[in-house]
Motif scaffolding. Structure first.
Motif, PDB file in Angstrom:
ATOM      1  N   ALA A  80      -8.449  -8.064  -3.082  1.00 49.35           N
ATOM      2  CA  ALA A  80      -7.091  -7.511  -3.091  1.00 49.35           C
ATOM      3  C   ALA A  80      -6.017  -8.537  -3.458  1.00 49.35           C
ATOM      4  CB  ALA A  80      -6.770  -6.896  -1.724  1.00 49.35           C
ATOM      5  N   ASN A 122     -10.025  -2.393  -2.197  1.00 44.20           N
ATOM      6  CA  ASN A 122      -9.989  -3.079  -0.903  1.00 44.20           C
ATOM      7  C   ASN A 122      -8.615  -2.851  -0.258  1.00 44.20           C
ATOM      8  OD1 ASN A 122     -10.195  -4.801   1.282  1.00 44.20           O
ATOM      9  ND2 ASN A 122     -10.345  -6.676   0.077  1.00 44.20           N
ATOM     10  N   GLY A 126      -8.458  -4.343  -7.580  1.00 44.40           N
ATOM     11  CA  GLY A 126      -8.284  -4.739  -6.185  1.00 44.40           C
ATOM     12  C   GLY A 126      -9.536  -4.726  -5.344  1.00 44.40           C
ATOM     13  N   TYR A 133       0.816  -1.207   0.000  1.00 49.51           N
ATOM     14  CA  TYR A 133       0.000   0.000   0.000  1.00 49.51           C
ATOM     15  C   TYR A 133       0.857   1.267   0.000  1.00 49.51           C
ATOM     16  CZ  TYR A 133      -3.321   3.548   1.643  1.00 49.51           C
ATOM     17  OH  TYR A 133      -4.080   4.684   1.777  1.00 49.51           O
ATOM     18  N   ASN A 162     -12.329  -7.556   3.124  1.00 54.35           N
ATOM     19  CA  ASN A 162     -11.790  -6.368   3.770  1.00 54.35           C
ATOM     20  C   ASN A 162     -11.501  -6.627   5.252  1.00 54.35           C
ATOM     21  OD1 ASN A 162     -14.261  -6.217   5.104  1.00 54.35           O
ATOM     22  ND2 ASN A 162     -14.808  -4.209   4.299  1.00 54.35           N
ATOM     23  N   HIS A 199      -5.747  -5.541   0.979  1.00 54.15           N
ATOM     24  CA  HIS A 199      -4.469  -5.449   0.266  1.00 54.15           C
ATOM     25  C   HIS A 199      -3.291  -5.590   1.220  1.00 54.15           C
ATOM     26  CE1 HIS A 199      -1.191  -3.487  -2.028  1.00 54.15           C
ATOM     27  NE2 HIS A 199      -1.861  -3.867  -3.110  1.00 54.15           N
ATOM     28  N   ILE A 227      -4.891  -8.623  -7.980  1.00 49.84           N
ATOM     29  CA  ILE A 227      -4.427  -7.254  -8.063  1.00 49.84           C
ATOM     30  C   ILE A 227      -3.863  -6.885  -9.435  1.00 49.84           C
ATOM     31  CG2 ILE A 227      -2.046  -7.627  -7.240  1.00 49.84           C
ATOM     32  CD1 ILE A 227      -4.591  -4.888  -6.115  1.00 49.84           C
ATOM     33  N   ILE A 231      -6.471   0.425  -5.844  1.00 45.92           N
ATOM     34  CA  ILE A 231      -6.837  -0.565  -4.823  1.00 45.92           C
ATOM     35  C   ILE A 231      -8.153  -0.119  -4.198  1.00 45.92           C
ATOM     36  CG2 ILE A 231      -6.104  -1.875  -2.802  1.00 45.92           C
ATOM     37  CD1 ILE A 231      -3.315  -0.540  -3.107  1.00 45.92           C
TER      38      ILE A 231
END
Length: 594
Positions: free
Chosen positions: A117, A154, A114, A53, A180, A158, A120, A152
């Motif tokens: 996630a 989620n 995502g 992230y 999530n 991720h 991707i 992204i």
């Protein structure tokens, strides 16, 4: 980065256990760069890894810094764990506002990556595409379209990164998780809107009004030759058949040609009926509105669901996604007026009845299909016959496919729904769906309304997506004239007529009702004492001979009832004015046309 990749690769390799690969050296490999401005983390790892992230957000900022006149990063929401959900807005003239994009003469493409996630591919493909725009390699793209890119959705899933999240997916080395932070699957949330992530993406759709919505996933299941599969609800099962027709006749041929030209194999979005016996055929899925593409179909938002094939290497999948997006851009630029006209036709269409539930056809259609050869063997591990894929192409000239063609349930579309003021959360969700909701200020009495009454119901035995779902049978009762001051009025004479009915009609499987928003109607909170009921019931029967005859008949003809004191008294209690008049009554009222 490279040292980390080598170390992780040494710890585990699922290639030993997964089906063998077909060799691939596609023309799209030329899209990758090894160095130079804005080389992505994916490219630096030679197509093996995807950034976390923090690295992803840093690359977003680098893109904006490299070309601030054409790129802007905005926060569209925040996850439950507090992470920002970023979206890149890309346009030629630097007019980034919601109204600028919504009213642009150029069409707008919304790319979402995502949502699951671990899947991707869309993030790294989108970064490569936008990098090529930022560095001047693809000056043509923003001259044709505007792009909204969510790398992204989620963001919390991720960051639940690891090597062991998807056993049947070839890369990236570390990938995020399907759900999530609250363990909710975002691609089951498009009607109930429990998650901030899906609320955020619907807000983007409402305010920026994209012409085409692409949601990028990675599939699982059986092995086959296609590396990029995609689809939308077919014309025969679509609530927006004019849109599906344009996608079929104009977008799909162009996207398929673009993929083929770059050595990718485009395939239909279908699933295998029996993963151990491919010859039994395919299942042709029709998405319901809990899914992005099912919601898009009902909302008349042209939506394509991309499902790259999980057994293909990550590099191949990402490059295939880049090529797909490139094809979608050029198709949208070429035929957006046809798509816009189809959307307007769907907005104008106001059906009297809609299908809310389908089942698979008993007799199949047949299609040509590019499969992979396999053999069956008796497994000592599972104790049943299993399939082993052999990595060699197998062409099916006449493979059965069972589409969800059978209509299992239809409902009549009301002229309007009326929502009590005690349900502002339902009103808020409707507005998030882009539905016009009006508050009633007049005290004038309304006539001709009906209310649904539950005659039989069943709760799920376990939670699904954090909810205990419920299904029910209903009877409809005519109501006397009543004032609805401060209630909410939802007309179905608006653009999202079919979606409104799916959300508010309790017989629709993805309605607010069946997702458990109205479960309090199944509670009784006032009861009766027999010492009060018994003498009152005696007087009631004495003064109402018809009721007395009905009671005596039930005793004579139903021995279980006759011998059950509680059942007898309950029957009588329901006849009194003291019985809870809201029990088992769906509180949203219906107004049907003439």
């Amino acid at each position: 980065m490279i040292a980390t990749i080598i170390m992780l690769s040494a710890t585990i390799s699922m290639d030993t256990y997964l089906p063998p690969l077909m060799a691939w050296e596609g023309k799209s490999l030329q899209l990758m760069q090894k160095n130079g401005p804005l080389t992505t983390d994916f490219e630096l790892s030679d197509g093996m890894a995807s950034p976390d992230y923090t690295q992803t957000m840093a690359f977003v900022e680098r893109l904006v810094a490299a070309n601030p006149t054409q790129f802007k990063a905005i926060d569209i929401g925040k996850s439950k764990a507090g992470r920002a959900i970023k979206m890149l807005v890309a346009c030629e003239q630097g007019k980034f506002s919601e109204s600028d994009i919504a009213n642009s003469v150029k069409p707008t493409l919304l790319i979402q990556a995502g949502i699951h996630a671990g899947e991707i591919d869309g993030k790294d493909a989108g970064f490569m595409l936008l990098r090529d725009i930022a560095t001047g390699k693809r000056l043509d793209i923003l001259s044709k379209v505007n792009i909204l890119f969510v790398p992204i959705l989620n963001v919390d899933g991720h960051e639940r990164r690891g090597e062991f999240n998807r056993i049947n997916q070839r890369g990236p080395i570390e990938m995020g998780f399907r759900t999530n932070a609250n363990n909710l699957n975002l691609n089951r949330d498009y009607t109930k809107l429990d998650t901030p992530e899906v609320r955020a993406i619907l807000a983007v759709i409402n305010s920026y009004r994209p012409d085409l919505y692409v949601d990028v996933h990675v599939t699982d299941g059986a092995d086959y030759q296609y590396d990029v599969t995609y689809g939308y609800n077919p014309q025969f099962a679509s609530e927006s058949p004019a849109i599906a027709k344009v996608l079929d006749e104009h977008f799909k041929p162009h996207i398929d040609k673009t993929l083929t030209k770059n050595d990718h194999v485009a395939g239909p979005l279908v699933f295998v009926k029996n993963k151990r016996d491919f010859k039994q055929g395919l299942a042709g899925w029709v998405a319901t509105p809990r899914f992005s593409n099912g919601w898009g179909d009902l909302a008349s938002i042209p939506t394509i669901l991309v499902e790259n094939h999980s057994l293909k290497p990550y590099k191949q999948r990402v490059l295939g996604t880049y090529v797909f997006l490139d094809g979608a851009v050029s198709a949208l630029a070429k035929d957006h007026t046809l798509l816009e006209a189809a959307v307007e036709r769907e907005y104008a269409s106001k059906p009297d009845k809609i299908v809310v539930q389908r089942s698979y056809a008993k007799q199949p259609d047949h299609i040509q299909f590019k499969g992979i050869s396999y053999k069956n063997f008796e497994s000592a591990i599972s104790g049943q016959m299993e399939a082993k894929y052999l990595g060699e192409p197998k062409f099916y000239d006449n493979l059965p496919i069972y589409w969800q063609k059978e209509v299992a349930k239809t409902v009549s579309v009301p002229k309007a729904f009326y929502i009590p003021p005690a349900y502002p959360d339902i009103v808020e969700k409707l507005r998030l769906h882009g539905v016009l909701v009006e508050k009633i200020t007049s005290s004038e009495e309304k006539v001709g309304l009906q209310q649904a009454r539950v005659s039989k119901h069943k709760f799920a035995s376990s939670p699904f997506e954090g909810r205990f779902r419920v299904s029910a049978d209903f009877a409809f009762d005519a109501l006397t004239a009543r004032s609805l001051t401060n209630w909410y009025y939802v007309s179905t004479d608006q653009n999202k007529s079919e979606l409104i009915t799916h959300l508010l009609h309790p017989q629709a499987p993805d309605s607010f009702f069946q997702w458990g928003e109205f479960n309090t109607i199944f509670q009784r909170t006032e009861y009766v004492e027999n010492y009060a009921l018994e003498p009152y019931a005696r007087s009631m029967l004495k003064n109402n001979p018809a009721m007395a005859l009905e009671f005596d008949k039930k005793i004579r003809e139903d021995s279980d009832f006759a011998n059950n004191a509680k059942a007898r008294l309950t029957w009588l209690y329901k006849k009194t004015p003291f019985y809870d008049q809201a029990y088992l009554k769906y509180p949203v009222l219906f107004e049907f046309g003439e």
